[in-house]
Design a protein around this motif. Sequence first.
Motif, PDB file in Angstrom:
ATOM      1  N   ARG A   1       0.738  -0.959   0.424  1.00 37.70           N
ATOM      2  CA  ARG A   1      -0.051   0.083  -0.263  1.00 37.70           C
ATOM      3  C   ARG A   1       0.784   1.453   0.662  1.00 37.70           C
ATOM      4  O   ARG A   1       0.280   2.112  -0.708  1.00 37.70           O
ATOM      5  CB  ARG A   1      -1.021   0.091   0.846  1.00 37.70           C
ATOM      6  CG  ARG A   1      -2.019  -0.631   1.828  1.00 37.70           C
ATOM      7  CD  ARG A   1      -3.211  -0.972   2.201  1.00 37.70           C
ATOM      8  NE  ARG A   1      -3.521  -2.244   2.692  1.00 37.70           N
ATOM      9  CZ  ARG A   1      -4.925  -2.673   1.629  1.00 37.70           C
ATOM     10  NH1 ARG A   1      -4.999  -1.746   0.567  1.00 37.70           N
ATOM     11  NH2 ARG A   1      -5.467  -3.213   1.794  1.00 37.70           N
ATOM     12  N   HIS A   2       1.819   0.999   0.664  1.00 40.90           N
ATOM     13  CA  HIS A   2       2.540   2.049   0.900  1.00 40.90           C
ATOM     14  C   HIS A   2       3.390   3.180  -0.513  1.00 40.90           C
ATOM     15  O   HIS A   2       3.230   3.295  -0.686  1.00 40.90           O
ATOM     16  CB  HIS A   2       3.876   2.237   2.164  1.00 40.90           C
ATOM     17  CG  HIS A   2       3.522   2.278   2.894  1.00 40.90           C
ATOM     18  ND1 HIS A   2       2.371   3.562   3.596  1.00 40.90           N
ATOM     19  CD2 HIS A   2       3.418   1.909   4.539  1.00 40.90           C
ATOM     20  CE1 HIS A   2       1.727   3.348   4.733  1.00 40.90           C
ATOM     21  NE2 HIS A   2       2.491   2.044   5.373  1.00 40.90           N
ATOM     22  N   ALA A   3       4.201   1.847  -1.196  1.00 44.92           N
ATOM     23  CA  ALA A   3       4.392   1.461  -2.242  1.00 44.92           C
ATOM     24  C   ALA A   3       3.612   1.553  -3.227  1.00 44.92           C
ATOM     25  O   ALA A   3       4.402   3.147  -4.599  1.00 44.92           O
ATOM     26  CB  ALA A   3       5.537   0.727  -2.677  1.00 44.92           C
ATOM     27  N   ILE A   4       2.231   1.789  -3.635  1.00 40.27           N
ATOM     28  CA  ILE A   4       1.012   2.419  -4.384  1.00 40.27           C
ATOM     29  C   ILE A   4       1.429   3.576  -3.978  1.00 40.27           C
ATOM     30  O   ILE A   4       1.151   4.839  -5.261  1.00 40.27           O
ATOM     31  CB  ILE A   4      -0.265   1.347  -4.533  1.00 40.27           C
ATOM     32  CG1 ILE A   4       0.152   0.007  -4.691  1.00 40.27           C
ATOM     33  CG2 ILE A   4      -0.881   1.703  -4.795  1.00 40.27           C
ATOM     34  CD1 ILE A   4      -0.616  -0.827  -4.507  1.00 40.27           C
ATOM     35  N   ALA A   5       1.398   4.049  -2.727  1.00 34.65           N
ATOM     36  CA  ALA A   5       0.492   5.061  -3.227  1.00 34.65           C
ATOM     37  C   ALA A   5       2.383   6.542  -3.294  1.00 34.65           C
ATOM     38  O   ALA A   5       2.110   7.018  -3.828  1.00 34.65           O
ATOM     39  CB  ALA A   5       0.212   5.919  -0.818  1.00 34.65           C
ATOM     40  N   ALA A   6       3.011   5.373  -3.040  1.00 38.81           N
ATOM     41  CA  ALA A   6       4.296   6.360  -3.927  1.00 38.81           C
ATOM     42  C   ALA A   6       4.634   6.465  -4.925  1.00 38.81           C
ATOM     43  O   ALA A   6       5.914   6.821  -5.405  1.00 38.81           O
ATOM     44  CB  ALA A   6       5.738   6.212  -2.742  1.00 38.81           C
TER      45      ALA A   6
END
Length: 461
Positions: A409-414
């Motif tokens: 989720r953090h990787a997608i948001a970033a």
Amino acid sequence: MKQEQLLALCKKYHALLISSDQAVLSIAVVGAPSDELMDALRFATQKRIDIECWSQERMDKHLQLSATAEQPAANDDINNVVDLLNRTLEQALAQRASDIHFEPGKNHLRLRLRVDGVLHVLSTLPSSLAATLTARLKVLGNLDIAERRVPQDGQFTVEIAAQTVSFRIATLPCRYGEKVVLRLLHNVEQALDINQLGMNSDQLALFSDALNQPQGLILVTGPTGSGKTVTLYSALQRRNHNEVNICSVEDPVEIPIAGLNQTQINPRAGLTFQSVLRALLRQDPDIVMVGEIRDGETAEIAIKAAQTGHLVLSTLHTNSTVETLIRLEQMGVARWMISSALQLVVAQRLVRKLCPHCRVKNGTEAPLPNALWPRPLPRWQAAGCQHCYHGYLGRAAIFEILPLNNSLRHAIAAGRDTGELIQKARLAGMTTLFENGCLAVERGLTTQEELLRVMGIPHGS
């Protein structure tokens, strides 16, 4: 006015030219003639116009007789076409075909069956039978026999070998006539069950856990004909209880299920995916199924629904689970919305299953590049027997399942790239479609040739 022009004018307004002499023009219509037709005829000719009002049944019979009369075939030939079609439908049903293709060529009519996803030639017939056979199929599908210039589609039901079978018919004008494709609409006789999809225990646990969530988005991806619909319906059936309100928007409704509120889109009437989906959200749903996410607007509505207390299931045409994350962003959905709403992505393919009655190992092995699979794969052969079709018996689904953890989720948001997303997915325990396909080859479920036919060699190998 020339006879050809009168015929074209009548056809435009759904009328039939019966006769025309120096003083009188006789036409037939279903019901009352339209004002547009009468105005056009009065403008085109100074003759007296006699109108006959026919029933739809009488008009259909006349058009059918006219279509067959244009052909050089005698009545015996027409009867032979009916028998030929009946035998073809029986053979298609017996061989578990999903589609029947009638393809007119310059010198012959080719018949092909699609069995387990692969087309096989059934027979070739004289080209003189093409028009009569097409007319017969149009009559069954309640299509316009006289119209050969535009595609048409319909549906019909017939008795075959003591079974009631439904077909979807689609016609398409081609160089040497009209191509006709029949899709067999098999009745679903057994209950849709996620335990029967073919997922391994780990995949099934992840899928079941996502289905039990009160909200979020679950996507099933893959090309056309990869079994996405069965997976979706099986998932819905898992949650199909009296205390759960399940609503769907589909194009078309492929499997009617008791207990589901299923709506079919109708763009001409203003029923688009977007408009129906907005309406569904005012129907107090617990679970919403969107047959397919085709554009950014539908994707955004579905994701907002998943963020506001609904479990949303849908499909998308992508090749892998990680590619789905990128595709949604390309459709204009904000990255933070994807990362917060998406629960699980399922990618799948259908491969033909080796016949368990005649499959054998031939003693050799087929190595793949180590980057794809570390072990040589066994070679399987199936000569074919009375139980199967060309050595294969049905199809099985191969799955790739990606649950969304905090790291992803953090990787997608970033806005991380595909490579980094794949790396994080693997760290989360994901095995790829191709790797699961190789496991299926090792178990003797399918062959390496079939795996490569369906999936090809993965990119970057």
